[in-house]
Scaffold this motif. Structure first.
Motif, PDB file in Angstrom:
ATOM      1  N   GLY A 133       0.811  -1.205   0.000  1.00  0.00           N
ATOM      2  CA  GLY A 133       0.000   0.000   0.000  1.00  0.00           C
ATOM      3  C   GLY A 133       0.846   1.257   0.000  1.00  0.00           C
ATOM      4  O   GLY A 133       0.928   1.961   1.008  1.00  0.00           O
ATOM      5  N   GLU A 134       1.458   1.561  -1.118  1.00  0.00           N
ATOM      6  CA  GLU A 134       2.300   2.752  -1.249  1.00  0.00           C
ATOM      7  C   GLU A 134       1.600   3.742  -2.173  1.00  0.00           C
ATOM      8  O   GLU A 134       1.470   3.499  -3.371  1.00  0.00           O
ATOM      9  CB  GLU A 134       3.655   2.372  -1.827  1.00  0.00           C
ATOM     10  CG  GLU A 134       4.618   3.545  -1.979  1.00  0.00           C
ATOM     11  CD  GLU A 134       5.164   4.034  -0.647  1.00  0.00           C
ATOM     12  OE1 GLU A 134       4.875   5.191  -0.286  1.00  0.00           O
ATOM     13  OE2 GLU A 134       5.872   3.267   0.033  1.00  0.00           O
ATOM     14  N   PRO A 135       1.110   4.882  -1.637  1.00  0.00           N
ATOM     15  CA  PRO A 135       0.448   5.868  -2.507  1.00  0.00           C
ATOM     16  C   PRO A 135       1.352   6.285  -3.667  1.00  0.00           C
ATOM     17  O   PRO A 135       2.570   6.450  -3.497  1.00  0.00           O
ATOM     18  CB  PRO A 135       0.180   7.040  -1.556  1.00  0.00           C
ATOM     19  CG  PRO A 135       0.076   6.404  -0.200  1.00  0.00           C
ATOM     20  CD  PRO A 135       1.090   5.290  -0.225  1.00  0.00           C
ATOM     21  N   ASN A 150      -7.519  -2.588   6.771  1.00  0.00           N
ATOM     22  CA  ASN A 150      -6.438  -3.159   5.977  1.00  0.00           C
ATOM     23  C   ASN A 150      -6.253  -4.575   6.520  1.00  0.00           C
ATOM     24  O   ASN A 150      -5.888  -4.724   7.689  1.00  0.00           O
ATOM     25  CB  ASN A 150      -5.155  -2.351   6.162  1.00  0.00           C
ATOM     26  CG  ASN A 150      -3.961  -2.958   5.436  1.00  0.00           C
ATOM     27  OD1 ASN A 150      -4.100  -3.889   4.658  1.00  0.00           O
ATOM     28  ND2 ASN A 150      -2.788  -2.406   5.714  1.00  0.00           N
ATOM     29  N   CYS A 186      -6.026   4.460  10.359  1.00  0.00           N
ATOM     30  CA  CYS A 186      -5.070   4.961   9.363  1.00  0.00           C
ATOM     31  C   CYS A 186      -5.739   5.396   8.068  1.00  0.00           C
ATOM     32  O   CYS A 186      -5.205   6.241   7.343  1.00  0.00           O
ATOM     33  CB  CYS A 186      -4.043   3.876   9.048  1.00  0.00           C
ATOM     34  SG  CYS A 186      -2.923   3.507  10.417  1.00  0.00           S
ATOM     35  N   TYR A 187      -6.886   4.814   7.749  1.00  0.00           N
ATOM     36  CA  TYR A 187      -7.528   5.070   6.459  1.00  0.00           C
ATOM     37  C   TYR A 187      -8.815   5.873   6.616  1.00  0.00           C
ATOM     38  O   TYR A 187      -9.697   5.823   5.758  1.00  0.00           O
ATOM     39  CB  TYR A 187      -7.812   3.737   5.751  1.00  0.00           C
ATOM     40  CG  TYR A 187      -6.559   2.971   5.432  1.00  0.00           C
ATOM     41  CD1 TYR A 187      -5.858   3.194   4.253  1.00  0.00           C
ATOM     42  CD2 TYR A 187      -6.029   2.049   6.337  1.00  0.00           C
ATOM     43  CE1 TYR A 187      -4.689   2.507   3.967  1.00  0.00           C
ATOM     44  CE2 TYR A 187      -4.849   1.364   6.061  1.00  0.00           C
ATOM     45  CZ  TYR A 187      -4.189   1.594   4.881  1.00  0.00           C
ATOM     46  OH  TYR A 187      -3.020   0.923   4.600  1.00  0.00           O
ATOM     47  N   LYS A 239      -0.816   7.515   4.840  1.00  0.00           N
ATOM     48  CA  LYS A 239      -1.719   7.198   3.741  1.00  0.00           C
ATOM     49  C   LYS A 239      -2.488   8.440   3.289  1.00  0.00           C
ATOM     50  O   LYS A 239      -2.671   8.661   2.090  1.00  0.00           O
ATOM     51  CB  LYS A 239      -2.706   6.103   4.164  1.00  0.00           C
ATOM     52  CG  LYS A 239      -2.051   4.885   4.793  1.00  0.00           C
ATOM     53  CD  LYS A 239      -1.067   4.183   3.889  1.00  0.00           C
ATOM     54  CE  LYS A 239      -0.547   2.912   4.537  1.00  0.00           C
ATOM     55  NZ  LYS A 239       0.414   2.199   3.697  1.00  0.00           N
ATOM     56  N   THR A 279       4.523   8.280   3.636  1.00  0.00           N
ATOM     57  CA  THR A 279       4.891   7.005   4.248  1.00  0.00           C
ATOM     58  C   THR A 279       6.310   7.017   4.801  1.00  0.00           C
ATOM     59  O   THR A 279       6.591   6.393   5.829  1.00  0.00           O
ATOM     60  CB  THR A 279       4.734   5.856   3.241  1.00  0.00           C
ATOM     61  OG1 THR A 279       5.451   6.185   2.049  1.00  0.00           O
ATOM     62  CG2 THR A 279       3.274   5.630   2.900  1.00  0.00           C
ATOM     63  N   CYS A 319      -3.766   1.477  -5.030  1.00  0.00           N
ATOM     64  CA  CYS A 319      -3.249   2.844  -4.946  1.00  0.00           C
ATOM     65  C   CYS A 319      -2.291   3.225  -6.055  1.00  0.00           C
ATOM     66  O   CYS A 319      -1.851   4.376  -6.126  1.00  0.00           O
ATOM     67  CB  CYS A 319      -2.600   3.075  -3.579  1.00  0.00           C
ATOM     68  SG  CYS A 319      -1.552   1.727  -3.018  1.00  0.00           S
TER      69      CYS A 319
END
Length: 393
Positions: free
Chosen positions: A35-37, A171, A201-202, A241, A246, A373
């Protein structure tokens, strides 16, 4: 070489990192496992961090963080969660993971039990074990939409149970707790004298449903339940996020009254304080233009729709993602009871990395987590290579 203590030696491998690092070694692989934007960080955020360095603002800060940053986190929490918190109860931490470690360090001792979701983010279990506690998985099952059931939780409570871990939006699941379920979970925790650590976090990314923070129902919250005679909810927030930060490692814990002194001591014993430059960058993110968040939300929603269209065409079942930026898909028809091994084979044979469901607990066997993402074209191409299930007669 001296051997590591069992609580260190027994920390499980993070299967997300395992498959992702394998993918990075494969030229031209499509990485849907992490999950890396994918968007560049907003310029005003970068400039705030660089300005702090230019003026040599590189000294220690207070353990709990710089006052304006704590106030900005409190303001965001009031705006999005509807809960007013004094900035004195906001602790700026080195990302949500350090916040999790900090919170659990203050709550559990050797052998104490923590209820963790299964499937759930793997560092919940890893951190509990590293601190000498015992993670106790509570099942999230397909037939119940991968949502917690109070009766399952109640059956797992023992005299050693100390903490209930909650994560909504989830997640790896993309599920979101309803208002009524969140309220019931807070009631359950208070009835059983448990702390809640709520990983939010989201919280900025939900689709057509609201994010509901458990703190709303805690003592002092706007909808406090009758059972809440004292506050027991610790909320974990992060900018990783929400703003694509990150690598800057900045988040916050929102804690109940009375925890400030002990948390400050534990913070001093772990990282002392968060980098000042990261804090000023975070302040700019929280208080400046919010275009990044809106753009990211639209992109993740569009990617979710593109991904589900591919899975629908192939006939692959999935959980309807209502939040975060992940899609939870059912590959049991292809994985032969070993989804971890299957993802390695799929990477080797098709050049696509997916996170195996067992990275998130035993209930994830046969499922995969798809990160939504990145680039839309890569997502569609990668999912188009998945094996379709046999046609139903």
């Amino acid at each position: 070489m001296p051997s590591a203590p069992a609580r260190v030696a027994n920390v499980p491998v993070n299967q997300i990192r395992e498959i992702t690092q394998a993918a990075w070694a494969v030229p031209d692989s499509i990485v849907l496992s992490i999950g890396e934007p994918a968007f560049p960080v907003a310029r005003h955020v970068l400039e705030a961090g660089m300005a702090a360095l230019d003026r040599d603002d590189t000294n220690y800060t207070p353990n709990a963080g710089i006052g304006p940053v704590r106030a900005a986190f409190a303001s965001r929490f009031a705006s999005l969660a509807g809960v007013d918190e004094d900035p004195s109860r906001i602790f700026v931490v080195a990302g949500a993971q350090q916040g999790l470690h900090l919170a659990l360090s203050t709550l559990i001792g050797e052998g104490d039990e923590v209820l963790v979701p299964d499937p759930g983010y793997p560092t919940f279990t890893m951190t509990v074990g590293l601190l000498g506690g015992r993670p106790v998985p509570y099942p999230l099952v397909p037939d119940h939409g991968f949502q917690p059931r109070i009766e399952d939780l109640q059956g797992l409570v023992t005299p050693r149970t100390r903490v209930l871990m909650l994560n909504s939006p989830s997640n790896p699941l993309g599920s979101v707790f309803s208002h009524d379920l969140t309220r019931a979970l807070v009631q359950f925790a208070h009835r059983n004298d448990l702390w809640i650590i709520s990983d939010e976090c989201y919280e900025a990314f939900t689709y057509d449903v609201p994010h509901v923070s458990p703190a709303r129902f805690d003592a002092g919250g706007p909808e406090a339940v009758a059972e809440a005679t004292e506050a027991r909810v610790i909320t974990s927030l992060t900018l990783s996020k929400t703003y694509g930060l990150t690598g800057l490692r900045i988040g916050a814990l929102v804690v109940p009254p009375g925890m400030e002194a002990v948390l400050s001591n534990v913070m001093e014993a772990t990282v002392s304080c968060v980098s000042a430059a990261s804090q000023y960058a975070g302040l700019a993110a929280l208080t400046g233009p919010q275009d990044y968040v809106r753009t990211a939300l639209d992109h993740y929603r569009a990617n979710r729709d593109e991904a589900t269209a591919v899975l629908d065409r192939l006939g692959i079942d999935y959980l309807d993602a209502r939040g975060a930026f992940y899609l939870w898909a059912d590959l049991r028809h292809a994985t032969g009871g070993d989804v971890r091994g299957w993802t390695r084979s799929f990477l080797a044979g098709h050049g696509v990395a997916l996170a195996p469901g067992t990275a998130f607990g035993s209930m994830g066997e046969g499922w995969v987590r798809i990160a939504l993402c990145g680039r839309t074209a890569d997502l569609v191409e990668g999912l188009s290579r998945l094996p379709a299930p046999p046609r139903r007669p």
